[in-house]
Write a protein that holds these residues in place. Structure first.
Motif, mmCIF file in Angstrom:
data_model
loop_
_atom_site.group_PDB
_atom_site.id
_atom_site.type_symbol
_atom_site.label_atom_id
_atom_site.label_comp_id
_atom_site.label_asym_id
_atom_site.label_seq_id
_atom_site.Cartn_x
_atom_site.Cartn_y
_atom_site.Cartn_z
ATOM 1 N N ALA A 1 0.828 -1.204 0.000
ATOM 2 C CA ALA A 1 0.000 0.000 0.000
ATOM 3 C C ALA A 1 0.863 1.255 0.000
ATOM 4 O O ALA A 1 0.573 2.231 -0.711
ATOM 5 N N ALA A 2 1.941 1.243 0.787
ATOM 6 C CA ALA A 2 2.827 2.408 0.836
ATOM 7 C C ALA A 2 3.509 2.638 -0.506
ATOM 8 O O ALA A 2 3.735 3.783 -0.916
ATOM 9 N N ALA A 3 3.828 1.559 -1.211
ATOM 10 C CA ALA A 3 4.463 1.687 -2.521
ATOM 11 C C ALA A 3 3.509 2.299 -3.538
ATOM 12 O O ALA A 3 3.875 3.220 -4.288
ATOM 13 N N MET A 4 2.277 1.812 -3.579
ATOM 14 C CA MET A 4 1.347 2.208 -4.624
ATOM 15 C C MET A 4 0.670 3.543 -4.354
ATOM 16 O O MET A 4 0.183 4.193 -5.280
ATOM 17 N N ASP B 1 -7.192 -5.325 -4.099
ATOM 18 C CA ASP B 1 -7.864 -4.189 -3.472
ATOM 19 C C ASP B 1 -7.961 -3.038 -4.476
ATOM 20 O O ASP B 1 -6.953 -2.416 -4.835
ATOM 21 N N ALA B 2 -9.170 -2.742 -4.924
ATOM 22 C CA ALA B 2 -9.368 -1.680 -5.910
ATOM 23 C C ALA B 2 -8.920 -0.324 -5.383
ATOM 24 O O ALA B 2 -8.559 0.569 -6.162
ATOM 25 N N SER C 1 -5.586 -9.150 -9.755
ATOM 26 C CA SER C 1 -6.733 -10.064 -9.831
ATOM 27 C C SER C 1 -7.529 -9.821 -11.111
ATOM 28 O O SER C 1 -7.460 -8.743 -11.723
ATOM 29 N N ALA C 2 -8.304 -10.821 -11.484
ATOM 30 C CA ALA C 2 -9.154 -10.708 -12.665
ATOM 31 C C ALA C 2 -10.143 -9.558 -12.507
ATOM 32 O O ALA C 2 -10.440 -8.840 -13.473
ATOM 33 N N GLU C 3 -10.651 -9.365 -11.297
ATOM 34 C CA GLU C 3 -11.620 -8.303 -11.056
ATOM 35 C C GLU C 3 -10.992 -6.931 -11.311
ATOM 36 O O GLU C 3 -11.613 -6.061 -11.942
#
Length: 338
Positions: free
Chosen positions: A199-202, A221-222, A240-242
């Protein structure tokens, strides 16, 4: 080309050529993609040699042909043995054989681990130039997975004139991230920082690069993509595919990418169609893509053998000009039939 000689080029020879050739190789790769999408190449499916007792290992054959003069064919034979890392070795190793387009005779063997890394990373950076037009600047770059490809991605990025404001590195093995940080901070490209979570990276990264060895998706996680970054999904199996179905998706070749359980393949299997893919690299070059601005944009290059052949031929020509490598003058012996 009718010759009885055969040239062998090792990594040091190839590195000497590539160091001075990044802009030329970026142009070459874009030209090859144009040829590919105009039907001027032959690029069959990759062939996988797998080992039932060692399913994590594989060796892949990528045959390809470029029809534009001078015509040349070739095959990259690249292995992936993940446990090599524990031995202090590279996970992947490769060779490339080049064949004359007129006679079919092979005329060179090249170490292809470097060629494969360079064609992969330069093609991703070339795509970024179209997905993020304007000044070649990234406010915040996140690199997820800090191995061999990540190192070459940064080399390609900076060699092609990009600048980065903030550079964040994340890897499950923190020692890999700190090793890459040391390499980057020893250069003149600015300071890289190691972060402790995905999360910190993105977070707030306008460009995200995945260069992991993940075999299946781990990013689902969107919220991690809610700021709609450009993602260079080089390792192909991270999302993920979603998430893929909710993004703008571009690949190098739609049919090639829908296999081997890539994230695009998983989304295709789940949805039963590939309408969620907006286009391919050729569409980038022609400006025919229609992207939704309120979505993240993910570029997933499966990797085409024609790129290896084209880059290999370029390196070979330059090596001949510079008299690099080892030449075996009578490699084939007597070539007459009788």
């Amino acid at each position: 080309m009718v010759s009885n000689s055969f040239r062998i080029l090792g990594r040091q020879d190839i590195q000497q050529v590539i160091t001075k050739s990044y802009p030329a190789l970026e142009q070459l790769i874009c030209d090859v993609y144009r040829q590919h999408h105009q039907g001027k190449t032959i690029n069959p499916d990759s062939y996988f040699l797998r080992f039932p007792a060692q399913m994590q290992n594989r060796i892949i054959a990528l045959p390809a042909h470029l029809a534009e003069s001078p015509a040349v064919s070739g095959i990259k034979w690249i292995s992936s043995f993940p446990d090599n890392i524990r031995l202090g070795l590279q996970r992947a190793s490769a060779t490339l054989i080049l064949n004359d387009g007129a006679t079919g005779f092979p005329f060179a063997c090249l170490e292809a681990g470097l060629i494969s890394a360079v064609r992969t990373t330069i093609s991703a950076v070339a795509a970024l130039g179209y997905l993020k037009p304007g000044p070649r600047h990234i406010n915040c770059l996140a690199i997820i997975g800090c191995g061999f490809i990540a190192k070459h991605l940064t080399e390609s990025l900076f060699a092609l004139g990009w600048t980065v404001g903030r550079l964040k590195l994340y890897d499950l093995d923190r020692s890999y991230a700190t090793a890459l940080q040391s390499v980057l901070n020893a250069g003149a490209q600015g300071q890289a920082e190691v972060v402790t979570s995905l999360a910190a990276a993105m977070d707030n990264a306008d460009v995200i690069v995945t260069t992991t060895t993940a075999a299946q998706p781990y990013i689902s996680d969107a919220g991690l993509l809610q700021h709609n970054p450009v993602v260079l999904n080089i390792s192909l199996r991270d999302f993920s595919a979603e998430l893929m179905s909710q993004a703008n998706n571009i690949t190098d070749d739609i049919q090639h990418c829908l296999k081997a359980n890539t994230s695009l393949h998983l989304a295709y299997q789940q949805l039963g169609h590939h309408d969620f893919i907006q286009g391919h690299f050729g569409d980038l070059l022609s400006g025919n893509l229609q992207l939704q601005p309120d979505r993240p944009t993910i570029f997933s290059p499966f990797g085409l053998g024609v790129l290896d052949v084209a880059v290999g031929r370029y390196v070979y020509d330059e090596a001949c000009r510079l008299n690099l490598g080892t030449v075996i003058d009578d490699f084939f012996g007597v070539q007459t039939r009788w």
